[in-house]
Design a protein around this motif. Sequence first.
Motif: not given
Length: 630
Positions: A280-289, A348-356, A498-499
């Motif tokens: 869950g924390l091994t990559t930036d993508d996993n941390e983001m998710a 990131s702000p962009e990924h925060f918006r994608e999650a929203m 993000y998705e």
Amino acid sequence: MLTRKYVFSLVLVGTSAFAQKPLIQIHADLSDAPRKMLHAEIDIPVSAGPLVLTTPKWIPGHHSPSGPVADITGITFTADGKTLPWRRDDVDLYEFHLTVPAGVHSIHAHLDSIAAAFTNNLAVLEWEKLLLYPAGIPVREIPIQASVNVPDGWGIGTSLTPISAYDPQHPAGGMVRYAATTVEMLEDSPIMTGRYFHEYALAPEITPKHYMDVFGEAPEDVEIRATVLDHWNRLIYEAGAMYGAPHYRSYHFLLALRGMRGGGGLEHHESSDNSLPERGLTTDDNEMAASDLLPHEFTHSWNGKYRRPAGLATPDYATPMRGDLLWVYEGLTDYLGAVLAARCGSISPEHFREAMALDAATMDATSGRAWRSTGDTAIAASVLRGGAAWANWRRSTDYYPEGKLLWLDVDTTIRKLTSDQKNLRDFMTVFLNKGGGTTPTVVPYDFNEIVNDLNEVVKYDWAGFLNDRVYGIHPRVDLEGIEQGGYQLVYRDKPSDYEKASMALRGPSKDVWFSIGVALEQDGATISDVRVGGPADKAKFSPGEKIIAVNGRIYSKDALHAAIRQSRTASAPMHFILQNETLVTLVDLDYHDGERYPTLVRTEGRPAYLDDIAKPLVEQRRAQAAPSGQ
Ligand SMILES: [Zn+2]
């Protein structure tokens, strides 16, 4: 406010007449944890006559009667070495009836508890697995002292205060004894223990202290990357800037990295019990998710544990909880957790918006909103966690994502009404009693207080605003917050970053949900849910069916996506072969919109409040340079 009269202070032992009351002594034996079994030895002060003992039923944070009484086994009671017979209550299955013989002042209980989720390497003791105490007394009035022993070499993470010499950073096994507390605070203070353990001090300059207690299935799991640690440090600063002083004496994030998928958290005043997949924390993508998990549970120390809806602030764990304000308890926390995750850099702000965008699109495509309000999902919270089939028609615990969108709406409405002079932080200041710190304390609130606190920030028809959005039936999702935030929900033919990261960590579920309207199980071929009113529903697909072939090709994710892409220009319907138990059927699906994945695009000419919301409140330099206090 009226409700604020009822302030319950939870840390009483040792400071009052309370200290003279005889203590329950509970020893938790976790030496068999790798074998998925734990044991307790409990000495309970009693007086002669009928006695009713109980174990927790309504578990705080679960918002449901989920106490694991069925796993509590091997129960025996003795007094002066003699066995005492017991009988379970015929109606309340959490209660045990005994008769205490004359002259007896203390009885001993032994019990075992089955813990199927424990692994060879780690265990979490949430105390409802072992607790037994007199029924009918507020749990904050029952003094108790705990001790624990864990397998040799296993480390311990907990917010309980050890009184025997023990250094959790250097696991030694053996027995640890904790300071006397109340049943309420013990139930609120889990113990995580495991073979592979590292305790990180976060933002060490700040008082009170914060720790990240990481447990894993292998030694390398608990070595956390420097960027992740930096985000966690910044989280402490950002929470302080948003919420003011804390309501804990120290805070322990307990974090288990285990398994392939899943994860979750349970909030407590002075700790949280969290789990993430092993990677869950091994990559930036996993941390983001999974970025909102720890900020969400941390936020609960203020919103949920300290400020709590009156219906959830029950005196014991037998009184049923009322979930009608879970759109504040969980919904506001979900919003704030996502915001803090962005402000501390985990996303990131962009990924925060994608999650929203993903939350908004998911709620918009939840067909059950045509018959059921968000408020009804909160009221019915304790019966909502059902299976996947037709889940979109039943609705699930939608007060989380709906609450996130609602509080974004509140935040941007405050910004709009005050020409950006005020925002949700101003509400939090009022709601959290001007941000003053306390030890763990519960201050209940009701709907009217939320309205009054919002009016203290800016005068508006907040009662009408909330009543409409929470308790009204709205077949379409509330996009007001996103639009006031300067963005628009649109659909594109490729998933957002993000998705993609979310699907990689959690599985394919919503991959074709917004296009043909089916959700898929982990195997990628079995249909778990069909969106009511969507294309697959009109073609009479049903949950549980397996896709065998699409447009003449043996089924694969690639074949499905190719067929969906081709649908844009094809005049013919898509052709499916579906297996339904022992039957195979040919089904045509009339769909021509291609791939559809949600994202947000900027609306020029509107203030970009959504960008402002994702910005840190604390300068990064300051967070690293270590000033004093928060
Ligand atoms: Zn929560």
